[in-house]
Design an enzyme around this catalytic site. Structure first.
Site: not given
Length: 254
Positions: A56, A84, A149, A152-153
């Site tokens: 986790n 990943n 999202y 975050s990238k």
């Protein structure tokens, strides 16, 4: 035998990547929050040389236990870490549940950071090792309905570029791949408005092949697919008002 540790390895890009490395004779570590999925893969006979366990990435103790488990199987060798594991929730920013925002931040940012930091000792002691982070074309330009999202990238890309320089003296290469929409469960969860013009371009196996080829490469990041490369080019060369029109068009905001 070269070794690879993969987070989020029970499905999607992670599983395709595990299969790609295994096909070339690597020892593969499959780690995922889906313990049952990992166990089934290990019992299937598909992987001749592999280990795996629960991991986790939101829990530093869990990450350390997974790395210790892997290290015990490989005598401390870690040639490639594929960072990943990630999640995505799309939709109008103001309508997305705050828990979904928290999950993306916890996994895509903090989890990826903790995995990299905790794996550093193993990477450092393995000659010519590589950390490969899963990034996204949404790190090139902020994408409406994927605001958190996408952000975050951007973080993943920035961390990758910084560590590419910082970890070079330790013999560790740091890079990332930036795919567009991939035909996975995550890709299928994108908002319909985005899917109208941003069609699925890649299969998980194509991303896995790009990951495998990026390991011996020299770049700090790789945009995958023609559309992603064109977006990268436009972002570098064009002023903001043109980039804004492009993003508005491809996300059906025009």
């Amino acid at each position: 035998m070269k070794t690879v540790f993969i987070t989020g390895a029970a499905s999607g890009i992670g599983l395709a990547t595990a299969r790609r490395f295994a096909a070339d004779g690597w020892f593969v570590g499959l780690y995922d929050i889906n313990q049952e999925g990992v166990d089934k893969l290990l019992q299937s006979g598909e992987f001749a040389n592999a280990c795996g366990a629960y991991c986790n990435v939101m829990d530093r103790d869990s990450i350390q236990q997974a790395l210790d488990h892997f290290s015990n199987q490989t005598q401390g060798r870690l040639d490639v870490l594929v960072n990943n594991a990630g999640v995505l929730t799309g939709g109008e920013f103001h309508q997305i549940d705050s828990k979904a925002h928290d999950m993306m931040i916890s996994i895509n940012i903090k989890g990826l950071t903790d995995v990299a930091q905790l794996a550093f000792p193993l990477l450092k002691q393995t000659p010519n090792s590589t950390l490969l982070n899963l990034c996204s074309v949404s790190s090139v330009q902020g994408i409406p309905q994927l605001a958190v999202y996408s952000a975050s990238k951007f973080y993943v890309n920035g961390l990758t570029e910084a560590l590419n320089v910082e970890w070079k003296p330790y013999g560790i290469r740091v890079t990332c791949v930036k795919p567009p929409i991939v035909n996975t469960a995550m890709g299928a969860s994108l908002p319909e408005q985005i899917m109208q013009r941003m069609a699925v371009d890649l299969l998980p196996e194509q991303v896995a092949e790009a990951i495998y080829r990026a390991v011996p490469g020299s770049n700090a990041g790789y945009l995958l697919g023609l559309k992603a490369q064109m977006m990268g080019l436009v972002t570098r060369l064009c002023p903001w008002f043109i980039r804004r029109k492009m993003i508005a068009y491809v996300t059906s905001y025009n």
